[in-house]
Design an enzyme around this catalytic site. Structure first.
Site, PDB file in Angstrom:
ATOM      1  N   HIS A   1      54.962  33.074  -4.303  1.00  0.00           N
ATOM      2  CA  HIS A   1      53.957  33.757  -5.128  1.00  0.00           C
ATOM      3  C   HIS A   1      54.311  35.236  -5.339  1.00  0.00           C
ATOM      4  O   HIS A   1      53.535  36.136  -4.998  1.00  0.00           O
ATOM      5  CB  HIS A   1      52.563  33.612  -4.507  1.00  0.00           C
ATOM      6  CG  HIS A   1      51.461  33.694  -5.537  1.00  0.00           C
ATOM      7  ND1 HIS A   1      50.270  33.030  -5.447  1.00  0.00           N
ATOM      8  CD2 HIS A   1      51.394  34.375  -6.708  1.00  0.00           C
ATOM      9  CE1 HIS A   1      49.517  33.292  -6.492  1.00  0.00           C
ATOM     10  NE2 HIS A   1      50.185  34.115  -7.275  1.00  0.00           N
TER      11      HIS A   1
ATOM     12  N   ARG B   1      48.652  35.754 -22.724  1.00  0.00           N
ATOM     13  CA  ARG B   1      49.610  36.871 -22.804  1.00  0.00           C
ATOM     14  C   ARG B   1      50.942  36.580 -22.112  1.00  0.00           C
ATOM     15  O   ARG B   1      52.002  36.886 -22.624  1.00  0.00           O
ATOM     16  CB  ARG B   1      49.009  38.113 -22.135  1.00  0.00           C
ATOM     17  CG  ARG B   1      48.009  38.859 -22.966  1.00  0.00           C
ATOM     18  CD  ARG B   1      47.708  40.203 -22.311  1.00  0.00           C
ATOM     19  NE  ARG B   1      46.674  40.899 -23.060  1.00  0.00           N
ATOM     20  CZ  ARG B   1      45.366  40.708 -22.884  1.00  0.00           C
ATOM     21  NH1 ARG B   1      44.950  39.828 -21.979  1.00  0.00           N
ATOM     22  NH2 ARG B   1      44.503  41.382 -23.606  1.00  0.00           N
ATOM     23  N   ILE B   2      50.857  36.000 -20.889  1.00  0.00           N
ATOM     24  CA  ILE B   2      52.097  35.789 -20.128  1.00  0.00           C
ATOM     25  C   ILE B   2      52.971  34.750 -20.830  1.00  0.00           C
ATOM     26  O   ILE B   2      54.190  34.904 -20.918  1.00  0.00           O
ATOM     27  CB  ILE B   2      51.801  35.356 -18.676  1.00  0.00           C
ATOM     28  CG1 ILE B   2      50.976  36.442 -17.969  1.00  0.00           C
ATOM     29  CG2 ILE B   2      53.095  35.103 -17.919  1.00  0.00           C
ATOM     30  CD1 ILE B   2      50.451  36.036 -16.594  1.00  0.00           C
TER      31      ILE B   2
ATOM     32  N   SER C   1      53.895  38.924  -9.493  1.00  0.00           N
ATOM     33  CA  SER C   1      53.659  40.337  -9.830  1.00  0.00           C
ATOM     34  C   SER C   1      54.358  41.278  -8.859  1.00  0.00           C
ATOM     35  O   SER C   1      54.115  42.484  -8.884  1.00  0.00           O
ATOM     36  CB  SER C   1      52.160  40.620  -9.833  1.00  0.00           C
ATOM     37  OG  SER C   1      51.628  40.477  -8.527  1.00  0.00           O
TER      38      SER C   1
END
Lengths: 332, 332
Positions: free
Chosen positions: A295, A154-155, A298
């Site tokens: 990181h 998906r990403i 998200s």
């Protein structure tokens, strides 16, 4: 938080400090709990279940990953597990595009220069190619761009969609050897984005043909150091590597050598093997053409709020014995 | 360079060092020249024409801007002038998207943290909203984004196209008060990009409604400090400002205050008033939520090579008395 705090039928025990919970506090306070909401940083193992006691029915993790949870043990004890997949797709795709642009536009001092007060100093030695890097978008005299994806979930597909208006022409990708080809999907993507090709290839072609290569595969043994010295040596001199997947897929020492010896132009990393223990002596930290962010794939308010909401919905669904929106199921 | 060096019919005198030419060298070596290729940094005035002598017929500048050339004087002396417009559109649009992403994803230490070896240190205090910023792309629970453009020329429109797959829904912009509305173009853009709106608005609405605001207008008196304290106070708390146009459009002190007092979330700047003389004591350099890159809008090999090629084509066209691909014409 209001989702939890406004409930009168449950007692909430909350680690209220704005830092990671200590193991001792968790082991002490989980006693008798029916459910627990954890982060990627809390190991959910026999020790924790022992401390919790037999009431524990639900573990809800605020993460896509679940390496920290002993899933087999959970299944044996009939403890349901919730996680937060898919929600972060758009946020990570955004960051992937950002790092591709940053890695290309990074001629070493670019991002620290103004902050170090050195802008004027560099202008004394200005030439028409100062601070230049390879251009992500196509131009009239440079009309082709191939983007490669190591892993095409998906990403990757959300990242591909974002790159279309930059004028990219070819998309190549690798998938897990055990997965079936999906030529219908590829043909649909090719037509939708008006590309010259969307093609599943082997690692050799992925390395040789990508102008920008996105690593967006899972971690683990199967993808360990797929991007190693052999792979990097095949890449184009002006290519850029972006890792927003898992740090273990890329051999850090080999990448540092590739940057140092100019096998490739640059790299943009959101994940690094061994993170967060990345000191100033790390070979990639020393490479000026390597952009590293901590990181934050998200890390947007919108996405993290959606993840928290999903984790709480999972927890409450499990406690009530009803549906959990995102439940991990493992056969005992 | 081969374009020039392979010609046997002209003598090329070249400043061969990889830094800016000195004025003394230029004045000495321009003697008797029929044409000269200059950068934005060389003032083309009476002094230079005097040094060159009556042979000079063409001035070709490797730049879009021409503030460094006395155009009226050139017209009076029948000297033709070439420049390099339009070529940099795609490169600057790329950088505009990069800075919008960087400004949103910047929670202060994000970009320097790994380089400073502080990744592990920050993880001790990790919480679900560490390093978070506003998300550029839309999400299921946050489905609307308005992008604003101060100035809506080619680069703005190329930037808008790049943002469409991020899920942006509304585009608003301001133009020079003397320019005519172009509702047909706006309707066409709205249909092409499937947006809810493409609308020309006043500065007040531009400030109040933009989630991401791109400054892409020319400099000069008419746009001087259009983005001032009054404008910034109207902006959304989670909005992001990007300046890839001209430094003088934004009041640096007001922007520093806006960032410091959290009137807006962040800023990404390729241009700053007074550049390159931006020291560590500059108010914007001190703001952690301000990303600054050193005017690298057009700094890609592809674009700069195209600019060099155009500048040489202009020079050769002018010398031969033929067409110059991009000629600046001013009535004497």
């Amino acid at each position: 938080m209001p989702l939890l705090m406004n409930r009168t039928d449950i007692e909430v025990v909350l680690w209220s400090e704005d830092r990671l919970v200590t193991r001792a506090w968790l082991l002490e306070n989980i006693k008798g709990a029916a459910g627990v909401l954890v982060l990627l940083t809390e190991t959910v193992n026999a020790e924790l279940l022992e401390a919790a006691g037999p009431n524990l029915r639900v573990v809800s993790t605020l993460s896509v990953g679940y390496d920290h949870i002993d899933l087999l043990l959970m299944a044996q004890r009939n403890i349901r597990v919730g996680y937060t997949p898919d929600i972060l797709t758009e946020a990570v795709a955004d960051l992937s595009v950002m790092l591709a642009l940053m890695a290309g536009r990074n001629d070493g001092p670019t991002y620290s220069l103004a902050k170090n007060g050195e802008w004027a100093k560099y202008m004394h030695n200005w030439s028409p190619f100062t601070f230049c890097g390879p251009q992500l978008s196509t131009t009239a005299s440079s009309p082709n761009r191939t983007v490669g994806f190591l892993g095409f979930g998906r990403i990757s597909q959300a990242t591909l969609a974002r790159l279309v208006p930059f004028g990219i022409t070819h998309c190549i990708y690798t998938s897990s050897p055990t997965s079936k080809p999906d030529t219908a999907r590829d043909a649909a993507l090719k037509a939708k984005h008006k590309l010259a090709a969307v093609e599943r290839v082997d690692l050799d072609r992925l390395a040789r043909e990508s102008d920008v290569l996105f690593v967006l595969s899972p971690g683990g043994k199967e993808t360990y150091h797929l991007v190693d010295a052999t792979f990097l040596r095949k890449m184009k001199e002006m290519s850029v590597l972006v890792n927003t997947g898992r740090g273990t897929v890329v051999d850090s020492d080999a990448l540092a050598t590739a940057l140092h010896e100019k096998w490739i132009w640059g790299a943009g990393l959101d994940v690094v093997e061994g993170e967060p223990h990345i000191g100033t002596d790390h070979p990639l930290v020393k490479e000026p053409r390597c952009v590293i962010v901590p990181h934050i794939g998200s890390a947007t308010f919108e996405t993290r709020m959606d993840m928290v909401t999903r984790a709480i919905d999972n927890l409450m669904g499990g406690l009530s014995g009803g549906e959990m929106p995102s439940e991990l199921r493992v056969a005992a």
